[in-house]
Design a protein around this motif. Structure first.
Motif, PDB file in Angstrom:
ATOM      1  N   UNK A 204       0.371  -1.580   0.260  1.00 13.66           N
ATOM      2  CA  UNK A 204      -0.427  -0.135   0.319  1.00 13.66           C
ATOM      3  C   UNK A 204       0.918   1.245  -0.137  1.00 13.66           C
ATOM      4  N   UNK A 218      -3.756   4.936  -7.123  1.00 12.69           N
ATOM      5  CA  UNK A 218      -2.857   3.790  -6.421  1.00 12.69           C
ATOM      6  C   UNK A 218      -3.316   2.848  -6.233  1.00 12.69           C
ATOM      7  N   UNK A 219      -5.071   2.641  -5.854  1.00 18.20           N
ATOM      8  CA  UNK A 219      -5.369   1.856  -5.264  1.00 18.20           C
ATOM      9  C   UNK A 219      -5.187   0.697  -6.334  1.00 18.20           C
ATOM     10  N   UNK A 223      -3.056  -3.626  -6.273  1.00 19.12           N
ATOM     11  CA  UNK A 223      -3.877  -4.552  -6.448  1.00 19.12           C
ATOM     12  C   UNK A 223      -2.976  -5.246  -7.689  1.00 19.12           C
TER      13      UNK A 223
ATOM     14  N   UNK B  37      -7.248   5.180 -16.153  1.00 21.40           N
ATOM     15  CA  UNK B  37      -7.571   6.362 -15.632  1.00 21.40           C
ATOM     16  C   UNK B  37      -8.223   6.983 -15.884  1.00 21.40           C
ATOM     17  N   UNK B  40     -11.362   5.901 -14.671  1.00 22.92           N
ATOM     18  CA  UNK B  40     -12.254   5.912 -12.846  1.00 22.92           C
ATOM     19  C   UNK B  40     -12.809   7.251 -12.520  1.00 22.92           C
ATOM     20  N   UNK B 303     -11.646  -0.893 -10.710  1.00 19.23           N
ATOM     21  CA  UNK B 303     -10.713   1.269 -11.053  1.00 19.23           C
ATOM     22  C   UNK B 303     -10.436   1.142 -12.615  1.00 19.23           C
ATOM     23  N   UNK B 340     -10.895  -3.618  -1.424  1.00 21.25           N
ATOM     24  CA  UNK B 340     -10.243  -2.466  -2.722  1.00 21.25           C
ATOM     25  C   UNK B 340     -10.265  -0.897  -2.099  1.00 21.25           C
ATOM     26  N   UNK B 341     -11.012  -0.529  -0.813  1.00 21.41           N
ATOM     27  CA  UNK B 341     -10.925   0.583  -0.201  1.00 21.41           C
ATOM     28  C   UNK B 341     -12.692   0.806  -0.195  1.00 21.41           C
ATOM     29  N   UNK B 367      -6.970   3.904  -0.583  1.00 22.05           N
ATOM     30  CA  UNK B 367      -6.327   3.884  -2.404  1.00 22.05           C
ATOM     31  C   UNK B 367      -6.843   4.809  -3.176  1.00 22.05           C
ATOM     32  N   UNK B 370      -4.856   7.852  -2.557  1.00 19.79           N
ATOM     33  CA  UNK B 370      -2.985   8.363  -1.962  1.00 19.79           C
ATOM     34  C   UNK B 370      -2.172   7.639  -0.920  1.00 19.79           C
ATOM     35  N   UNK B 371      -3.490   7.132   0.179  1.00 18.32           N
ATOM     36  CA  UNK B 371      -2.454   7.094   1.423  1.00 18.32           C
ATOM     37  C   UNK B 371      -2.365   5.605   1.328  1.00 18.32           C
ATOM     38  N   UNK B 372      -1.533   5.290   3.004  1.00 15.39           N
ATOM     39  CA  UNK B 372      -2.143   3.856   3.314  1.00 15.39           C
ATOM     40  C   UNK B 372      -2.445   3.255   4.218  1.00 15.39           C
ATOM     41  N   UNK B 373      -2.547   2.011   3.905  1.00 19.90           N
ATOM     42  CA  UNK B 373      -3.255   0.806   4.697  1.00 19.90           C
ATOM     43  C   UNK B 373      -2.882   1.797   6.677  1.00 19.90           C
ATOM     44  N   UNK B 374      -1.932   2.513   6.521  1.00 15.08           N
ATOM     45  CA  UNK B 374      -1.716   2.975   7.664  1.00 15.08           C
ATOM     46  C   UNK B 374      -1.864   4.201   7.979  1.00 15.08           C
ATOM     47  N   UNK B 387      -7.921  -2.355   5.465  1.00 11.53           N
ATOM     48  CA  UNK B 387      -7.846  -2.708   4.040  1.00 11.53           C
ATOM     49  C   UNK B 387      -6.654  -3.598   3.955  1.00 11.53           C
TER      50      UNK B 387
END
Lengths: 272, 388
Positions: A204, A218-219, A223, B37, B40, B303, B340-341, B367, B370-374, B387
């Motif tokens: 991630x 980013x998603x 994946x 893109x 999406x 996406x 997938x978020x 996602x 644009x941040x992360x799982x953190x 996620x």
């Protein structure tokens, strides 16, 4: 040797999880990033000790050993190794092959000749020639080039990862960590498999960091790394590797008599 | 070329309608990333909500007897074939009961074009199912079947549809659309509704206040321009009626009679779905086709223009008989969406959310922003599912 271990890899999105934590996990590793074909040459020249090289280069050298448990593979569609064609498979009479990956170039020839029974004229597509200018019936593109080519006039886009798995039922392995003969990795031996776990756990974060540079979501990037690309080298991947070698050898694209599975330190390979 | 494509994509992403010729230009473009893109971006604009949807229904093929004779179909039988069937009421009841037990709200009921069953038979069937299972939407009879009812009963199309509606028909699936271009239809099928007929069934149904879905099956004998022509016909009808709730596309599954046809793979599926999202500016929802593409691509399709994971198909016969079908459990569908978020939500064919108690948390939109799982879960004040 001065204790340094010179490691080379390609700097693509799909290699990031394998190299993300490598030098942190094994500080003696000195990592350099290069083109896939250059990596193979540098490994052959003794300029590298370990290279993440295309599998066909591994066969051709015939004297490298494998780091266990790690590869770059697909189990179906790969989305980034694509044969674009103006005509259906069986009608392809000429094909231009991206020189960026000789492994995928050989895969395309295996599919064309062995699966579809065609005998197309083959030419190479240099890195600096735009694929849009090509006059052949089909053109093989890999990586970013495969996903960024517009190619009007090409009605078909065949995903070679998917074609391979649909045909053989096996994963396709694109690259492996190959160790030059005589190299002692010492404590760094286990770092490659650990780096894979480390990198995948941070997919991630890698995606979030890399996506803007690639102009991607980013998603989707995440994946792509976690669901489309597979980084294991288990029994199924090895079977895919053996099958690929057999086809490549039969077509003269790989030398005879290569023992495909030659582990570096087989005593450390986990039993399955 | 690239500048032209960029201009078309930014037009579409900004909500401006793209022309037929521009659609053809996009169809000739294989830049998967660029198309994805842009698609999406459109999906994110149309569906900023923190959830993605799925539904639970069962695909019941009440008969495999079919007079249509389609080259790509491995399912149909002739009336006198040993394995020809028409399901009994008891079999249907049982299938519906099982569906309800699994949380389903809909039966997708399609048959072949049976040569002898009369309209009254279908009306009885609908009335019976309606009265027994009042909570279940009967999403049934693709346009070629309805056109077939109209022909063999020698009744006006509108009468057929009014009667089916009165008997309990809830909505119409977009089946039998394939490619809505007569050159293609005539080559692929015999005896099956042509383009204008297919569209006319939908038009009349929409005028009667009905809703339906629409589809595209590609990757066989159609040209790139014919794909756009198909999308264009759907877009025109939607302008006129507004009756389509969703669009679904999939690649023809090779392996039967059309085994020689080139298999359009996932790359092509994602590309064409993305272009469909860009072209169909007036169709609100796009369903991912994990049944034909598998779970991984089905998820990635979120996406590439899709905002819905389609249906938990409790039973699928037609694609399965062509040899390629993927199965997911309800939990796997929900996990795919969550992973997938987004929050997974159950919906019906009208895209109304129908889960009893909606999940409270907008899952880490990690996602997407644009941040992360953190991601900082504390910020949203809720405990979020991680996620991963």
């Amino acid at each position: 040797m001065d204790g340094r271990i010179r490691v080379g890899a390609v700097n693509y999105l799909n290699t990031k999880p394998l190299i993300e934590g490598l030098t942190t996990l094994a500080p003696e590793i000195e990592l350099s990033l290069d083109l896939p074909s250059r990596l193979a040459d540098r490994l052959a020249d003794g300029d590298l000790d370990v290279g993440l090289i295309p599998v066909v280069e591994y066969f051709r050298a015939g004297r490298y050993t494998l780091i266990p448990d790690v590869s770059i593979a697909s189990r179906g569609p790969v989305l980034s190794v694509t044969l674009f064609s103006r005509v259906p498979w069986a009608e392809i009479q000429s094909v231009a092959l991206d020189v960026g990956s000789r492994t995928s170039a050989a895969l395309a020839q295996i599919l064309l000749r062995t699966k579809y029974g065609t005998r197309p004229q083959v030419q190479s597509l240099p890195i600096d020639i735009p694929a849009d200018d090509i006059a052949t019936d089909a053109v093989l593109l890999i990586g970013d080039r495969a996903m960024r080519a517009c190619l009007p006039g090409f009605a078909f886009a065949y995903d070679l990862g998917q074609e391979w798995t649909d045909w053989t039922g096996l994963p396709f392995v694109y690259a492996v960590w190959a160790v030059r003969d005589g190299v002692d990795l010492g404590r760094a031996e286990g770092a490659f498999a650990r780096a894979k776990e480390y990198g995948l756990a941070r997919a991630g974060a890698i995606a979030a960091r890399e996506a803007p540079h690639l102009g991607l979501d980013p998603g989707y990037c995440r994946r792509y790394m976690t669901n489309i690309i597979h980084y294991d080298l288990g029994p199924r991947e090895l079977a895919g590797l053996e099958q690929y070698y057999a086809f490549a050898r039969d077509l003269g694209l790989a030398p005879e008599g290569v023992s495909v599975v030659r582990y570096h330190r087989p005593d450390l390979v986990q039993s399955r | 070329m690239s500048a032209t494509i960029d201009r078309i994509l930014s037009k579409a992403a900004n909500g401006e309608r793209i022309t037929f010729d521009e659609g053809v230009e996009l169809m000739a473009c294989h830049d998967l990333h660029k198309l994805g893109r842009a698609a999406h971006a459109v999906t994110s604009r149309l569906h900023p909500e923190p959830y993605r949807t799925y539904n639970i229904d069962r695909n019941v093929n009440y008969t495999n007897v079919c007079a249509a004779v389609c080259d790509f179909c491995a399912f149909y039988r002739k009336n006198h074939d040993a394995d020809a069937y028409v399901l009994s009421r008891e079999e249907l009841y049982q299938k519906i009961e099982e569906t309800i037990a699994l949380g389903g709200d809909q039966i997708l009921m399609q048959g072949g074009m049976h040569p002898t069953l009369k309209l009254e038979w279908y009306e009885d069937l609908l009335r019976d199912l309606r009265s027994r299972f009042s909570s279940v939407n009967l999403h049934a009879f693709s346009p070629p079947e309805i056109w077939h009812f109209h022909k063999i009963n020698k009744l006006p199309l509108e009468d057929v549809l009014r009667r089916l509606k009165a008997a309990g028909l809830g909505s119409i699936p977009g089946g039998g659309g394939e490619i809505l271009v007569d050159r293609v239809r005539k080559e692929l099928t015999k005896n099956k509704a042509l383009t204008d007929e297919w569209l006319e069934v939908m038009r009349v149904w929409h005028r009667l206040g009905g809703k339906s879905t629409c589809t595209m099956m590609f990757g066989h004998i159609e040209t790139a321009a014919e794909r756009i022509e198909h999308l264009d016909r759907l877009r025109q009808l939607q302008d006129e009626t507004g009756g389509f709730t969703a669009f679904i596309c999939w690649t023809m599954q090779p392996g039967h009679k059309m085994a020689d046809a080139p298999a359009a793979g996932s790359f092509e599926y994602l590309r064409v779905q993305a272009i469909s999202r860009l072209y169909l500016d007036n169709i609100p929802n796009i369903q991912s086709s994990w049944v034909t593409q598998g779970a991984k691509i089905g998820q990635i399709a979120l996406f590439f223009g899709a905002n819905d994971m389609g249906s938990l198909m409790i039973e699928e016969n037609v694609v399965a008989s062509a040899g390629t079908v993927h199965y997911l459990t309800l939990e796997q569908i929900k996990a795919s969406i969550r992973e997938a978020g987004w929050v997974p939500r159950q919906r019906n064919v009208f895209y109304e959310l129908i889960d009893e108690r909606p999940p409270t948390a907008p899952t880490a939109a990690a996602d997407r922003v644009g941040t992360t799982r953190e991601v900082n879960h504390a910020e949203s004040g809720r405990s979020l599912p991680v996620v991963n």
